[in-house]
Design a protein around this motif. Structure first.
Motif, mmCIF file in Angstrom:
data_model
loop_
_atom_site.group_PDB
_atom_site.id
_atom_site.type_symbol
_atom_site.label_atom_id
_atom_site.label_comp_id
_atom_site.label_asym_id
_atom_site.label_seq_id
_atom_site.Cartn_x
_atom_site.Cartn_y
_atom_site.Cartn_z
ATOM 1 N N LYS A 1 30.206 33.521 -41.365
ATOM 2 C CA LYS A 1 29.293 34.277 -42.224
ATOM 3 C C LYS A 1 28.122 33.395 -42.622
ATOM 4 O O LYS A 1 28.281 32.211 -42.901
ATOM 5 N N SER A 2 26.951 34.007 -42.667
ATOM 6 C CA SER A 2 25.748 33.325 -43.124
ATOM 7 C C SER A 2 25.436 33.781 -44.539
ATOM 8 O O SER A 2 25.846 34.866 -44.960
ATOM 9 N N MET B 1 38.098 40.215 -51.888
ATOM 10 C CA MET B 1 37.535 41.330 -52.655
ATOM 11 C C MET B 1 37.573 42.615 -51.839
ATOM 12 O O MET B 1 37.472 42.590 -50.623
ATOM 13 N N TYR B 2 37.689 43.696 -52.569
ATOM 14 C CA TYR B 2 37.585 45.042 -52.018
ATOM 15 C C TYR B 2 36.417 45.693 -52.754
ATOM 16 O O TYR B 2 36.462 45.875 -53.974
ATOM 17 N N ILE B 3 35.348 46.026 -52.029
ATOM 18 C CA ILE B 3 34.136 46.585 -52.636
ATOM 19 C C ILE B 3 33.910 47.981 -52.061
ATOM 20 O O ILE B 3 33.702 48.141 -50.859
ATOM 21 N N GLU C 1 37.215 34.461 -48.467
ATOM 22 C CA GLU C 1 38.162 34.382 -47.357
ATOM 23 C C GLU C 1 38.361 35.750 -46.700
ATOM 24 O O GLU C 1 38.528 35.853 -45.492
ATOM 25 N N HIS C 2 38.311 36.816 -47.518
ATOM 26 C CA HIS C 2 38.516 38.163 -46.982
ATOM 27 C C HIS C 2 37.756 39.162 -47.858
ATOM 28 O O HIS C 2 38.001 39.273 -49.057
ATOM 29 N N LEU C 3 36.823 39.894 -47.230
ATOM 30 C CA LEU C 3 36.022 40.879 -47.939
ATOM 31 C C LEU C 3 36.109 42.223 -47.219
ATOM 32 O O LEU C 3 35.764 42.336 -46.039
ATOM 33 N N VAL C 4 36.571 43.223 -47.939
ATOM 34 C CA VAL C 4 36.651 44.594 -47.436
ATOM 35 C C VAL C 4 35.521 45.390 -48.083
ATOM 36 O O VAL C 4 35.425 45.440 -49.312
ATOM 37 N N ALA D 1 27.625 44.709 -47.079
ATOM 38 C CA ALA D 1 28.491 44.930 -45.911
ATOM 39 C C ALA D 1 28.297 43.851 -44.852
ATOM 40 O O ALA D 1 29.220 43.546 -44.091
ATOM 41 N N GLY D 2 27.107 43.264 -44.805
ATOM 42 C CA GLY D 2 26.859 42.198 -43.830
ATOM 43 C C GLY D 2 27.720 40.973 -44.042
ATOM 44 O O GLY D 2 27.871 40.149 -43.130
ATOM 45 N N PHE D 3 28.301 40.829 -45.235
ATOM 46 C CA PHE D 3 29.164 39.676 -45.543
ATOM 47 C C PHE D 3 30.649 40.010 -45.360
ATOM 48 O O PHE D 3 31.505 39.171 -45.605
ATOM 49 N N ALA D 4 30.948 41.228 -44.917
ATOM 50 C CA ALA D 4 32.332 41.703 -44.886
ATOM 51 C C ALA D 4 33.110 41.129 -43.712
ATOM 52 O O ALA D 4 32.550 40.672 -42.706
ATOM 53 N N ASP D 5 34.426 41.208 -43.845
ATOM 54 C CA ASP D 5 35.326 40.932 -42.733
ATOM 55 C C ASP D 5 35.759 42.229 -42.068
ATOM 56 O O ASP D 5 36.099 42.236 -40.886
#
Length: 924
Positions: free
Chosen positions: A294-295, A629-631, A654-657, A667-671
């Protein structure tokens, strides 16, 4: 004649209409009474929601004993009057009018712009054939406006558009120019509509009976498959809307006669629906490709395939839930956090907070109320025992004095603002208090353009005057309040003479405003984020509450306290517990009594400690405390302050939903990205700023493989160990009724039938309570509490290096972070570019021409945009909306927090500005 039992409690006027004994209610015209009795009289210039004008004469009737025919839309009947609408003379005149009007239509035929021409309807009904008269010259079409087509060759000069613009919306754009055959409808001083001051509310379009004014794109010539009664997805006013749908696409909208809007809409509600048909909608689940880091920079949509791959729903849901579960089990329950949405339904918000509290195991759940009215809610709960507004916006019609402070309602709550303007026209005094001279100043009797950051000083000065001149309501204070003696002592240090040089408002004006507010029969206070988004935002609200308490201006029609809610369901999302310190109905998570209640209802053990707020979550990520996180439907990569800091945090998760409808900046930072449903694609309840719970109904289906948010939340919950099986929003709503006393008496069936109900509504069949605090307050003592507030400065003040004050807010055409409105081709074409508003003299000092490039820089970041000269902006300040990702205002803002509400100081930070720079490339 015998009185009609249905109207026994109303005065009735008996008269004859075409030989039939009928009656009119007091104030009714002949036309209105006829319509109620099922009698049809032709009419064109008349509309139910506009002042009757009587200029078309299509509705003339014959009245016995009178020489001339009378327009039934303007004339009221008197007792015993004998009226003939179907006499030979009346009908001949009605038909002649229709024939003359039809002769001026294009090709003297049916309207070529709408299938619903009222002229065509009446001409056919009255059997009016080809006109015998020469038509007038045909004006050229004006297609200069992105939202509205102007075809005055179909104009019959009924002036319905003029009255709608001038008297309902009070925008005063449309005029009637010239005389005789040269008379015409004009915009401003005969400008093309697209170049005029039109705000595209569309009230004129809804009023037009012939299609001379229509939504752009010839949608009026398409027959809808269906219409759907629902609400608006934008601001907290919560306008009721009818959607016209064809082939799973919304064609156009109309305002409904809702309690909050009475047919009126704004540009977003009227034309902002087409973002859902944007080809950039997310339609398939996406998972980040392995090995792609991720950037901290925003993702270019052109690089989407490089960073994400498509997945099935089963794979995406498993991946999303397993990542969250792994962090929870290995690093602890507090290592996860969730951000829900104020744009989704009450049912979605309720399930989301329940998922976090049960599935994650903590209270780390929040939403955008933290960024708008958290300080208002904290102060209201502290002082009054309830975070709810006391009176609906419509109560401005009954107020003698209205204080509008820290709010720009013509931009943020445009339909609500129309009722404020209407009240001013009828004689209500508006007192505007704001660092910016906003558009509603035109209607204000007093404009207090105080220095930014000095709200508390000014409000304390007003209260000092009330006590010094003995204008307080001693009886109310004694019966309904506590802590007044401490407040009296505190206010001795805030004389108008002392605060005047601080806030920049002269002492006599402060005194005059204090007298007006305290002595009127009804004074109402409405405020916005200009009050709440400060480190002293809670203190600002405490002062407003104290002002109402000491004067007894609360608990009655035309009085009270109303923090205007920003998003369409920020009120409801807060009510159902989408905040870290309370359960639904604002019941504290730290109170064992309430915790036991929810442990029993949800059959689980709950965390006894309050959770992290939005900005605290960002800090906790960088401090190594939150890892997942869950967003859902939130966009912190745009909405959080000190954005470089926030984006760095999101990139390090570490984990983004992320669950959303577009590839938002977040959303560009999501997993994993889960494609969700837009407002128009779901059914559920939404609570507006008036505490009205309203039914939103699905109008179209989600695109591609996108799913309902309620289904997605439940699928994630199941994978985290929650044994849920809700069949739809009605099931969730019924559980909410068990949890929330405030809505316990509401039923889904009644909401379906009535569209909206106001809480508190505790027992089935209750009418609801639009006005609360009528007999005390829901505090432990039953009394309202005075809480003194000392004047303090903002966290960061201007200095030699950063001499200007930067203020953020919204603008009319765009919404919040722009994730919806900037995907609407109509709205984006009206306001496509990022702008910074600056006083003309400041622009001159900076050597920048209006329309030139300006760069704004703080200690945290910088941005470049186009400069806009605005006289209403105070010298030494600059203003910018926060909806532009190519020039994001929150790169600059300060993330210092109000200690009580944890709300960031969006409304004040120190910056410098200089010529040059260009906006970054827009991220779609």
């Amino acid at each position: 004649m015998a009185a009609n039992p249905e109207f026994m409690n109303q005065p009735q006027i008996g008269f004859k209409l075409d030989g039939e004994e009928v009656f009119a209610l007091e104030g009714e015209t002949i036309l209105q009474a006829a319509k109620r009795h099922g009698k049809e009289i032709p009419h064109l210039c008349y509309s139910d929601n506009l002042r009757p004008d009587g200029n078309c004469r299509a509705c003339v009737v014959e009245i016995e004993g009178e020489r001339v025919l009378a327009p039934s839309c303007c004339r009221k009947p008197s007792e015993g009057m004998n009226i003939k609408a179907e006499s030979e003379r009346a009908v001949r005149s009605q038909k002649m009018v229709l024939e003359l009007l039809k002769s001026d239509m294009p090709k003297q035929s049916q309207s070529p712009y709408t299938l619903k021409s009222e002229l065509d309807f009446w001409a056919e009904k009255m059997d009016v054939g080809t006109p015998r008269f020469k038509g007038r010259s045909q004006p050229q079409a004006d297609l200069s406006h992105p939202a509205i087509s102007v075809n005055l060759d179909a104009c019959i000069q009924c002036t319905r558009c003029l009255r709608a613009c001038r008297e309902e919306q009070m925008n005063d754009v449309i005029g009637y120019a010239n005389r005789g055959s040269h008379s015409e409808i004009v915009f401003d001083i005969s400008d093309p509509m697209g170049a005029s001051s039109c705000v595209a509310c569309g009230e004129c379009v809804q009023a037009c009976p012939t299609g001379a004014l229509m939504p752009a794109g010839n949608v009026g010539l398409q027959e809808a498959d269906k219409t759907v009664d629902s609400t608006c997805p934008y601001c907290g006013v919560g306008c009721l809307i009818k959607y016209h749908v064809k082939d799973n696409k919304i064609l156009y909208t109309e305002g409904r006669d809702g309690y909050t809007n009475h047919f009126r809409l704004c540009v977003k509600g009227r034309y902002g629906f087409n973002y859902i048909h944007n080809p950039l909608r997310l339609t398939k689940p996406l998972i980040r490709r392995e090995g792609v880091p991720k950037s901290t920079e925003l993702l270019d949509p052109n690089d989407l395939d490089k960073e994400f791959r498509e997945a099935t729903w089963e794979e995406a849901l498993d991946f999303a839930a397993n990542g969250l579960k792994k962090i929870r089990d290995e690093k602890g329950k507090k290592a996860l956090a969730g951000l829900g949405s104020a744009k989704g339904s009450n049912e979605e918000a309720y399930l989301f907070q329940k998922l976090v509290r049960i599935g994650f195991g903590s209270n780390n759940v929040d939403h955008c109320t933290r960024l708008c009215h958290a300080s208002s809610v904290v102060a209201l709960l502290e002082c009054l025992g309830s975070g709810a507004v006391s009176n609906p916006v419509s109560d401005v019609a009954q107020a003698e004095v209205i204080i509008i402070i820290g709010s720009n309602p013509t931009v943020n709550h445009p339909v609500g603002a129309t009722f404020m303007k209407n009240a001013a026209k009828r004689g209500t005094k508006i007192i505007l208090m704001d660092p910016n001279r906003t558009a509603i100043a035109k209607y204000a009797s007093h404009v207090l353009q105080f220095r930014p950051d000095t709200d508390v000083a000014l409000l304390n000065g007003i209260m000092h005057t009330i006590l010094a001149e003995n204008l307080q309501n001693d009886a109310y204070i004694k019966q309904y309040t506590e802590g007044f003696d401490q407040m009296r002592t505190h206010l001795r240090n805030y004389s108008p003479e002392k605060v005047a040089p601080i806030c920049g408002i002269d002492a006599e004006t402060i005194k005059e405003v204090a007298r007006l507010y305290a002595t009127s029969k009804g004074s109402m206070i409405l405020w916005g984020m200009g009050v709440s988004q400060h480190i002293h935002g809670t203190d600002n609200a405490r002062c407003l509450i104290a002002l109402a308490l000491m004067t007894g201006q609360i608990g009655r029609p035309g009085t009270g306290l109303h923090p205007l809610r920003g998003q369409n369901n920020v009120q409801g999302a807060s009510d159902v517990g989408l905040i870290p310190m309370v359960y639904p109905d604002y019941e504290s998570v730290e109170d064992p009594k309430f915790r036991a209640k929810y442990e029993k209802l949800w059959n689980t053990e709950l965390d006894p400690k309050r959770g992290l707020t939005t900005v605290e979550m960002i800090h906790a990520i960088l401090d190594g405390e939150v890892f997942g996180m869950y967003i859902e439907g939130e966009n912190p990569a745009m909405s959080d302050p000190n954005q470089n800091h926030a984006r760095k945090a999101l990139a390090s998760l570490e984990h983004l939903v992320v669950q959303d409808i577009f590839l938002t900046e977040t959303a560009g930072f999501a997993d994993v990205i889960l494609p969700a449903s837009a407002f128009y694609e779901k059914t559920g309840t939404f609570s507006n700023t008036d505490r009205r719970v309203q039914m939103g109904r699905q109008a179209v289906n989600p695109p591609g493989e996108a799913k309902q948010d309620l289904w997605i939340i439940q699928e994630i919950a199941k994978r985290l160990g929650c044994d849920w099986n809700y069949q739809g929003p009605e099931d969730v709503f019924n559980e909410m009724r068990q949890a929330m006393t405030s809505i316990a008496g509401m039923t889904w069936e009644r909401l379906e039938n009535e569209d909206s109900l106001t809480y508190p509504l505790e027992n089935v069949g209750d009418p609801g309570q639009p006005i609360i605090f009528t007999d005390g307050f829901p505090t432990a003592t039953g009394r309202g509490r005075f809480v003194p507030a000392d004047f303090i400065h903002a966290d960061e003040l201007p200095d030699n290096e950063y001499p200007l004050i930067f203020i953020t807010g919204r603008q009319l055409e765009h919404w919040h972070t722009g994730s919806m409105t900037r995907h609407s081709p109509t709205l984006d074409s009206i306001e496509p570019d990022p702008v910074v508003s600056v006083h003309p003299l400041d622009l001159e000092k900076l050597g920048i021409e209006p329309g030139g490039f300006i760069t704004v820089e703080s200690r945290r970041g910088k941005l470049s945009a186009y400069a806009r000269a605005e006289l209403g902006i105070q010298q030494g300040t600059v203003f910018m909306a926060f909806c532009y990702n190519e020039a994001s205002s929150n790169l600059v803002t300060n993330d210092a927090l109000d200690p009580a509400a944890k709300i960031p100081e969006f409304k004040f930070c120190a910056v410098k500005a200089y010529a040059g720079g260009t906006p970054d490339q827009r991220i779609n």
